[in-house]
Design an enzyme around this catalytic site. Structure first.
Site, PDB file in Angstrom:
ATOM      1  N   HIS A   7       0.804  -1.058  -0.091  1.00 18.64           N
ATOM      2  CA  HIS A   7       0.028  -0.009  -0.023  1.00 18.64           C
ATOM      3  C   HIS A   7       0.776   1.331  -0.057  1.00 18.64           C
ATOM      4  O   HIS A   7       1.928   1.277   0.375  1.00 18.64           O
ATOM      5  CB  HIS A   7      -0.860   0.090   1.116  1.00 18.64           C
ATOM      6  N   GLU A  43      -8.108   4.706   9.675  1.00 20.17           N
ATOM      7  CA  GLU A  43      -7.495   4.595   8.320  1.00 20.17           C
ATOM      8  C   GLU A  43      -8.737   3.631   7.660  1.00 20.17           C
ATOM      9  O   GLU A  43      -9.419   2.814   8.136  1.00 20.17           O
ATOM     10  CB  GLU A  43      -6.036   3.732   8.266  1.00 20.17           C
ATOM     11  N   HIS A  83       3.738   7.217   3.741  1.00 23.09           N
ATOM     12  CA  HIS A  83       4.866   6.188   3.772  1.00 23.09           C
ATOM     13  C   HIS A  83       4.364   5.259   2.599  1.00 23.09           C
ATOM     14  O   HIS A  83       3.425   5.076   2.242  1.00 23.09           O
ATOM     15  CB  HIS A  83       4.757   5.587   5.047  1.00 23.09           C
TER      16      HIS A  83
END
Ligand code: V0V
Ligand code: CO
Length: 140
Positions: A7, A43, A83
């Site tokens: 991801h 999230e 990230h």
């Protein structure tokens, strides 16, 4: 060592608004929503594609508090890529191999990640400015 890009983590101020943006702009679908207290985030995972070595996602991240990893990032840099998470077969083995090369680990041992994954972060200062996450999916 890497099986796939698992991801791309994206920091945002408002999770629901950003989910709607990704759904309406790119036609992506939310497959999981979680609150992770340890990581300080709310999230959502949006499925992008399936590959031979697993699926890939966009992970949208809203901080639970300003004094969290994502909260501090937003204050400093604003919304954007936070990230990259790479799929690995075994996080513990990968961590040992990477640590042996002198890279600073944020997590010495795996933590609980989205959708039942085991995750660990490497320090961005030792990865050319990129906060890097290792992801072992539960069905690896
Ligand atoms: C900070 N820095 C970054 C960065 N965050 N560089 C690249 N990408 C990022 N995302 C830089 C920052 O600009 C500073 O550089 C330096 O690191 C220290 O920053 P700081 O603001 O003082 O922040 P720290 O030291 O308090 O924390 C930074 C780290 C922290 C990376 C250590 O954010 C952390 O532990 N992250 C790992 C956990 C995490 O991110 N969790 C949320 C996602 P200069 O200015 O000194 O040059 S949770 C998730 O992905 C889940 C659950 C999942 O996938 O399943
Ligand atoms: Co992540």
């Amino acid at each position: 060592m890497f099986l796939r890009i698992d991801h791309v983590g994206i920091a945002c101020h408002n999770l629901e608004e950003t989910v709607q943006f990704y759904e309406s702009t790119f036609g992506l679908t939310v497959v999981s929503r979680e609150v992770n207290e340890e990581q300080g985030v709310r999230e959502a995972m949006l499925h992008v594609a399936d590959g031979e070595k697993g699926a890939s996602y966009v992970q949208l991240l809203e901080p639970l508090h300003p004094d969290t990893a994502v909260g501090k990032f937003l204050a400093r840099r604003g919304e954007g890529v936070h990230h990259i998470g790479y799929g690995v077969a075994d996080v513990t083995t990968a961590l040992a191999e990477i640590a042996g090369k002198g890279i600073r680990l944020i997590d010495e041992r795996p933590r609980h990640g989205s959708m039942g994954a085991s995750i660990a972060f490497l320090h961005p200062k030792d990865v050319r400015g990129v906060l890097t996450e290792l992801v072992e999916a539960p069905d690896n």
